[in-house]
Design an enzyme around this catalytic site. Structure first.
Site, short mmCIF file in Angstrom:
data_model
loop_
_atom_site.label_atom_id
_atom_site.label_comp_id
_atom_site.label_asym_id
_atom_site.label_seq_id
_atom_site.Cartn_x
_atom_site.Cartn_y
_atom_site.Cartn_z
N SER A 28 0.85 -1.20 0.00
CA SER A 28 0.00 0.00 0.00
C SER A 28 0.88 1.23 0.00
CB SER A 28 -0.89 0.02 1.25
OG SER A 28 -1.55 1.28 1.38
N TYR A 36 -1.99 -0.95 10.16
CA TYR A 36 -2.02 -1.22 8.73
C TYR A 36 -0.74 -0.74 8.07
CZ TYR A 36 -3.74 -1.22 3.90
OH TYR A 36 -3.90 -1.45 2.55
#
Length: 244
Positions: free
Chosen positions: A139, A152
């Site tokens: 990401s 995350y």
């Protein structure tokens, strides 16, 4: 040669779009997800029309037996593994002080440890073949960080670092490892599991729109194909300008 391609998190979103692209190419697909939101029969028809096939099985990449079963299915059916796309992942948006240890552990277990487990299981075959591609979906938040996404970001940053380390280790043996680090993509996860899906965030992007799953699938397809032969340990981030 028709390739054997494993894709985790293939039930929807980026994983599903990636499976669609490889099905059109006539590859043999071995897919895994905790559940499949859509019937995979259409994927199988597409693949078979082009000379390939699709096998879909439910499983969790944090469960060792499920990962072993995934690899076994690919090898027992096709005798090789040409591409591993590590796409399975989860998201947590919560202030650091409100994040529990169980929540932290779960995000790390799925996004980082689960990705490692799939690589660990598939890599011996690729090393024996002296060929293979591993593409880890990380990401852009693993590159830049974001408030309330500590778990995350840590997990995806770990995937990025792991990608670079393993790439340096195995490239000499014919196995190329790279990562795709998407920006905000219009998937179920973005819509329902994040605070980022809103007009303000979209307008802040230089491109003024969220990405589509197929735009990420296209990059994965590139890294898995002839265009990716000199890509080693690279982090390719199609993010609409979210990280420049």
């Amino acid at each position: 040669m028709t390739r054997c391609i494993i894709i985790t998190g293939a039930g929807r979103g980026i994983g599903r779009a990636t499976a669609q692209r490889f099905a059109i190419s006539g590859d043999h697909l071995v897919l895994m997800d905790r559940k499949f939101d859509n019937d995979v029969a259409d994927l199988d028809r597409t693949a078979r029309a082009a000379g390939g096939s699709v096998i879909a099985q439910t499983g969790d990449i944090t469960v060792a037996q499920d990962v072993a079963a995934l690899i076994s299915t690919a090898l027992e059916t096709h005798g090789r593994i040409d591409v591993l796309v590590n796409n399975a992942g989860i998201l947590l948006s919560r202030e650091t002080t409100q994040t529990t240890m169980d929540e932290w552990n779960r995000v790390i277990a799925v996004n980082l440890t689960g990705t490692w487990a799939c690589i660990h299981a598939a890599l011996p075959t690729m090393l024996t073949q002296k060929s293979g591609r591993i593409i880890n979906v990380s990401s852009e938040l693993g590159l830049i960080g974001f408030p309330t996404y500590a778990a995350y970001c840590a997990s995806k940053g770990g995937v990025i670092a792991m990608t670079k380390a393993i790439a340096k280790e195995v490239a000499q043996h014919g196995v190329l490892v790279n990562s795709v680090a998407p920006g905000p993509i219009e998937t179920h996860m973005l819509k329902y599991d994040t605070i980022e899906f809103n007009d303000e965030t979209r307008e802040q992007l230089p491109i003024k729109r969220f990405g589509q799953p197929d735009e990420i699938a296209a990059v994965i397809e590139f890294l898995a194909g002839p265009g990716g032969t000199y890509m080693v340990g690279q982090i390719v981030s199609p993010n609409g300008g979210a990280a420049i």
